[in-house]
Write an enzyme that holds these catalytic residues in place. Structure first.
Site, PDB file in Angstrom:
ATOM      1  N   TYR A  57     -19.060 -66.254  -1.795  1.00  0.00           N
ATOM      2  CA  TYR A  57     -19.714 -65.154  -2.524  1.00  0.00           C
ATOM      3  C   TYR A  57     -20.145 -65.576  -3.927  1.00  0.00           C
ATOM      4  CZ  TYR A  57     -18.918 -62.094   1.357  1.00  0.00           C
ATOM      5  OH  TYR A  57     -18.965 -61.538   2.615  1.00  0.00           O
ATOM      6  N   ASP A  97     -27.521 -57.061  -2.811  1.00  0.00           N
ATOM      7  CA  ASP A  97     -28.242 -57.483  -4.027  1.00  0.00           C
ATOM      8  C   ASP A  97     -28.628 -56.236  -4.827  1.00  0.00           C
ATOM      9  OD1 ASP A  97     -30.901 -58.031  -1.730  1.00  0.00           O
ATOM     10  OD2 ASP A  97     -30.915 -56.446  -3.231  1.00  0.00           O
ATOM     11  N   HIS A 112     -22.838 -51.409   2.209  1.00  0.00           N
ATOM     12  CA  HIS A 112     -22.016 -52.612   2.387  1.00  0.00           C
ATOM     13  C   HIS A 112     -21.532 -53.174   1.059  1.00  0.00           C
ATOM     14  CE1 HIS A 112     -23.993 -53.426   6.569  1.00  0.00           C
ATOM     15  NE2 HIS A 112     -23.090 -52.470   6.603  1.00  0.00           N
ATOM     16  N   GLY A 179     -36.639 -54.372   7.572  1.00  0.00           N
ATOM     17  CA  GLY A 179     -36.036 -55.688   7.383  1.00  0.00           C
ATOM     18  C   GLY A 179     -34.610 -55.801   7.872  1.00  0.00           C
ATOM     19  N   LEU A 207     -40.269 -57.850  10.577  1.00  0.00           N
ATOM     20  CA  LEU A 207     -41.092 -59.018  10.919  1.00  0.00           C
ATOM     21  C   LEU A 207     -41.310 -59.092  12.425  1.00  0.00           C
ATOM     22  CD1 LEU A 207     -42.394 -61.295   9.306  1.00  0.00           C
ATOM     23  CD2 LEU A 207     -40.387 -62.709   9.779  1.00  0.00           C
ATOM     24  N   GLU A 208     -40.294 -58.620  13.158  1.00  0.00           N
ATOM     25  CA  GLU A 208     -40.365 -58.681  14.642  1.00  0.00           C
ATOM     26  C   GLU A 208     -39.514 -57.549  15.191  1.00  0.00           C
ATOM     27  OE1 GLU A 208     -38.644 -62.531  15.012  1.00  0.00           O
ATOM     28  OE2 GLU A 208     -36.685 -61.797  14.399  1.00  0.00           O
TER      29      GLU A 208
HETATM   30  C1  BV8 Z   1     -17.031 -50.941  10.848  1.00  0.00           C
HETATM   31  C2  BV8 Z   1     -21.755 -57.352   3.599  1.00  0.00           C
HETATM   32  C3  BV8 Z   1     -15.273 -49.604  11.564  1.00  0.00           C
HETATM   33  C4  BV8 Z   1     -21.121 -58.712   3.628  1.00  0.00           C
HETATM   34  C5  BV8 Z   1     -22.074 -56.878   5.966  1.00  0.00           C
HETATM   35  C6  BV8 Z   1     -19.838 -50.272  16.923  1.00  0.00           C
HETATM   36  C7  BV8 Z   1     -19.514 -49.256  16.017  1.00  0.00           C
HETATM   37  C8  BV8 Z   1     -18.871 -49.557  14.823  1.00  0.00           C
HETATM   38  C9  BV8 Z   1     -18.568 -50.889  14.508  1.00  0.00           C
HETATM   39  C10 BV8 Z   1     -18.888 -51.882  15.408  1.00  0.00           C
HETATM   40  C11 BV8 Z   1     -19.511 -51.586  16.614  1.00  0.00           C
HETATM   41  N1  BV8 Z   1     -19.707 -52.742  17.271  1.00  0.00           N
HETATM   42  C12 BV8 Z   1     -19.238 -53.764  16.523  1.00  0.00           C
HETATM   43  C13 BV8 Z   1     -18.705 -53.272  15.398  1.00  0.00           C
HETATM   44  C14 BV8 Z   1     -18.081 -54.066  14.346  1.00  0.00           C
HETATM   45  C15 BV8 Z   1     -19.052 -54.607  13.316  1.00  0.00           C
HETATM   46  C16 BV8 Z   1     -20.363 -55.013  13.883  1.00  0.00           C
HETATM   47  O1  BV8 Z   1     -21.338 -54.237  13.850  1.00  0.00           O
HETATM   48  N2  BV8 Z   1     -20.442 -56.241  14.350  1.00  0.00           N
HETATM   49  C17 BV8 Z   1     -21.689 -56.751  14.868  1.00  0.00           C
HETATM   50  C18 BV8 Z   1     -21.848 -58.191  14.437  1.00  0.00           C
HETATM   51  C19 BV8 Z   1     -21.684 -56.583  16.379  1.00  0.00           C
HETATM   52  N3  BV8 Z   1     -19.251 -53.621  12.262  1.00  0.00           N
HETATM   53  C20 BV8 Z   1     -18.354 -53.584  11.259  1.00  0.00           C
HETATM   54  O2  BV8 Z   1     -17.379 -54.275  11.200  1.00  0.00           O
HETATM   55  C21 BV8 Z   1     -18.633 -52.560  10.164  1.00  0.00           C
HETATM   56  N4  BV8 Z   1     -17.440 -51.809   9.968  1.00  0.00           N
HETATM   57  O3  BV8 Z   1     -17.666 -50.673  11.832  1.00  0.00           O
HETATM   58  O4  BV8 Z   1     -15.835 -50.402  10.537  1.00  0.00           O
HETATM   59  C22 BV8 Z   1     -14.069 -48.995  11.027  1.00  0.00           C
HETATM   60  C23 BV8 Z   1     -13.717 -47.766  11.535  1.00  0.00           C
HETATM   61  C24 BV8 Z   1     -12.585 -47.172  11.049  1.00  0.00           C
HETATM   62  C25 BV8 Z   1     -11.833 -47.808  10.054  1.00  0.00           C
HETATM   63  C26 BV8 Z   1     -12.217 -49.030   9.554  1.00  0.00           C
HETATM   64  C27 BV8 Z   1     -13.336 -49.645  10.041  1.00  0.00           C
HETATM   65  C28 BV8 Z   1     -18.903 -53.197   8.815  1.00  0.00           C
HETATM   66  C29 BV8 Z   1     -20.142 -54.043   8.843  1.00  0.00           C
HETATM   67  C30 BV8 Z   1     -20.465 -54.518   7.430  1.00  0.00           C
HETATM   68  C31 BV8 Z   1     -20.245 -56.016   7.310  1.00  0.00           C
HETATM   69  N5  BV8 Z   1     -20.836 -56.498   6.070  1.00  0.00           N
HETATM   70  N6  BV8 Z   1     -22.606 -57.188   4.778  1.00  0.00           N
HETATM   71  C32 BV8 Z   1     -22.116 -59.771   3.235  1.00  0.00           C
HETATM   72  O5  BV8 Z   1     -23.287 -59.476   2.950  1.00  0.00           O
HETATM   73  O6  BV8 Z   1     -21.654 -60.923   3.186  1.00  0.00           O
HETATM   74  S1  BV8 Z   1     -23.099 -56.833   7.337  1.00  0.00           S
HETATM   75  C33 BV8 Z   1     -24.178 -58.198   7.551  1.00  0.00           C
HETATM   76  O7  BV8 Z   1     -25.177 -57.808   8.484  1.00  0.00           O
HETATM   77  C34 BV8 Z   1     -25.090 -58.526   6.483  1.00  0.00           C
HETATM   78  O8  BV8 Z   1     -24.409 -58.688   5.334  1.00  0.00           O
HETATM   79  C35 BV8 Z   1     -26.128 -57.442   6.468  1.00  0.00           C
HETATM   80  O9  BV8 Z   1     -25.757 -56.532   5.489  1.00  0.00           O
HETATM   81  C36 BV8 Z   1     -25.943 -56.844   7.809  1.00  0.00           C
HETATM   82  C37 BV8 Z   1     -27.142 -56.547   8.589  1.00  0.00           C
HETATM   83  O10 BV8 Z   1     -27.933 -57.717   8.668  1.00  0.00           O
HETATM   84  P1  BV8 Z   1     -29.490 -57.527   8.419  1.00  0.00           P
HETATM   85  O11 BV8 Z   1     -29.658 -56.928   7.080  1.00  0.00           O
HETATM   86  O12 BV8 Z   1     -30.082 -56.797   9.571  1.00  0.00           O
HETATM   87  O13 BV8 Z   1     -29.973 -59.025   8.355  1.00  0.00           O
HETATM   88  P2  BV8 Z   1     -30.399 -59.952   9.582  1.00  0.00           P
HETATM   89  O14 BV8 Z   1     -30.538 -61.334   9.052  1.00  0.00           O
HETATM   90  O15 BV8 Z   1     -29.517 -59.690  10.739  1.00  0.00           O
HETATM   91  O16 BV8 Z   1     -31.868 -59.406   9.977  1.00  0.00           O
HETATM   92  C38 BV8 Z   1     -32.935 -59.568   9.064  1.00  0.00           C
HETATM   93  C39 BV8 Z   1     -34.155 -58.943   9.718  1.00  0.00           C
HETATM   94  O17 BV8 Z   1     -35.233 -59.009   8.794  1.00  0.00           O
HETATM   95  C40 BV8 Z   1     -34.614 -59.678  10.967  1.00  0.00           C
HETATM   96  O18 BV8 Z   1     -34.911 -58.722  11.976  1.00  0.00           O
HETATM   97  C41 BV8 Z   1     -35.910 -60.400  10.531  1.00  0.00           C
HETATM   98  O19 BV8 Z   1     -36.846 -60.445  11.562  1.00  0.00           O
HETATM   99  C42 BV8 Z   1     -36.386 -59.508   9.428  1.00  0.00           C
HETATM  100  N7  BV8 Z   1     -37.184 -60.211   8.413  1.00  0.00           N
HETATM  101  C43 BV8 Z   1     -37.042 -61.493   7.970  1.00  0.00           C
HETATM  102  N8  BV8 Z   1     -37.952 -61.741   7.019  1.00  0.00           N
HETATM  103  C44 BV8 Z   1     -38.668 -60.599   6.849  1.00  0.00           C
HETATM  104  C45 BV8 Z   1     -38.172 -59.617   7.733  1.00  0.00           C
HETATM  105  N9  BV8 Z   1     -38.685 -58.385   7.821  1.00  0.00           N
HETATM  106  C46 BV8 Z   1     -39.718 -58.088   6.987  1.00  0.00           C
HETATM  107  N10 BV8 Z   1     -40.248 -58.970   6.116  1.00  0.00           N
HETATM  108  C47 BV8 Z   1     -39.751 -60.217   6.013  1.00  0.00           C
HETATM  109  N11 BV8 Z   1     -40.301 -61.076   5.123  1.00  0.00           N
END
Ligand code: BV8
Length: 239
Positions: A57, A97, A112, A179, A207-208
């Site tokens: 971080y 950010d 987040h 995004g 983007l997609e």
């Molecule tokens: C929780 C901070 C429960 C850290 C992050 C179902 C229900 C509930 C939970 C879950 C569930 N299934 C699974 C879970 C658990 C988990 C989860 O979702 N896992 C996933 C991997 C399956 N979720 C959790 O753990 C969440 N907590 O549910 O708690 C609970 C209940 C009771 C009591 C206690 C707890 C917490 C999730 C938060 C984690 N922290 N961020 C850090 O930043 O280091 S999340 C992480 O993914 C990232 O940090 C980001 O914030 C987040 C989402 O990612 P995106 O922003 O979408 O980024 P990504 O790269 O994936 O995509 C970018 C997109 O942009 C792409 O589509 C690309 O095409 C596009 N793009 C690229 N360039 C451009 C563009 N678009 C436009 N223009 C461009 N130029």
């Protein structure tokens, strides 16, 4: 047809900050292709190896504070929309950010957390944080040593302000997702809340196609810096 009195909720993800020079997570070469979530973005990782998590971080905080990292046209367009749209605009960002704030957005929820803040793992005190964090530091509120962490929501932790977010989604006339890959819950499920409870119009600007693309009424694909200002102009032309 979107009524101009309709409240708008915008969800943003890492893709909106890509053109500002910040990495996304799941694109080719993204953050999660270089480091495992389990090693740096869970409470267990922090308990197991706090130095490694702090290093991860601290490096991202340095990137975020780089003079070349500025809000882009997409962030600025959303701030313009908030100032002009009669129904109100709330941005819910997954990003840690500060680019939406720097663009001028005010109604903003960081579900987040925020990397430019620290939180005490013992008393919960949250403070601005522009420097490196380490286990050698003490909380300025309770004095405890070694418990300061980034004010960031890790996997397995409850996102912040979920009551306020769900309340806004349940009465949104328009939901704009920008995004985000639609992989992370509960954010990835917001479109269904708007569709099923608010009967609002939903659009994805990305983007997609995201993992949740089929849930949206509408989609416009392209770089955020191009498609977001164009869509904001289209909305404001209705006024
Ligand atoms: C929780 C901070 C429960 C850290 C992050 C179902 C229900 C509930 C939970 C879950 C569930 N299934 C699974 C879970 C658990 C988990 C989860 O979702 N896992 C996933 C991997 C399956 N979720 C959790 O753990 C969440 N907590 O549910 O708690 C609970 C209940 C009771 C009591 C206690 C707890 C917490 C999730 C938060 C984690 N922290 N961020 C850090 O930043 O280091 S999340 C992480 O993914 C990232 O940090 C980001 O914030 C987040 C989402 O990612 P995106 O922003 O979408 O980024 P990504 O790269 O994936 O995509 C970018 C997109 O942009 C792409 O589509 C690309 O095409 C596009 N793009 C690229 N360039 C451009 C563009 N678009 C436009 N223009 C461009 N130029």
């Amino acid at each position: 047809m979107i009524k101009t009195a309709a409240p708008i909720v915008v969800l943003t993800g890492a893709g909106i900050s890509k053109e500002s020079g910040l990495d996304t997570f799941r694109d080719a070469g993204g953050i999660w292709s270089k480091v495992r979530i389990e090693d740096v973005a869970t409470p267990e990782a922090f308990a197991r190896d706090p130095d490694r998590v702090h290093a991860f971080y601290n490096a991202r905080r340095h990137s975020m504070l780089d003079a070349d990292v500025k809000p882009n046209a997409a962030h600025l367009a959303l701030a313009r929309l908030e100032k002009t749209w009669p129904g109100g605009v709330l941005i819910v960002t997954q990003n840690i950010d500060n680019l939406h704030e720097r663009a001028g957005s005010q109604a903003l929820i960081h579900m987040h957390g925020e990397l430019l803040k620290s939180r005490c793992g013992r008393c919960g005190d949250v403070q601005p944080c522009l420097d490196d964090l380490s286990v050698a530091m003490a909380c300025q509120a309770c004095g405890e040593l070694g418990v300061l962490r980034p004010h960031v929501v890790w996997f397995g932790e409850m996102p912040l302000h979920m009551d306020a977010i769900e309340e806004a989604l349940a009465c949104a006339g328009l939901f704009i997702s920008i995004g985000t890959s639609g992989n992370v819950y509960p954010a990835a499920g917001f479109v269904e809340i708007v569709r099923d409870y608010a009967n609002g119009h939903t659009i994805e600007l990305n983007l997609e196609p995201s993992a949740g693309a089929s849930a949206f009424n509408e989609a416009i694909y392209g770089e955020a810096g191009i498609v977001v200002p164009a869509y904001v102009d289209r909305l404001l032309d209705k006024l």
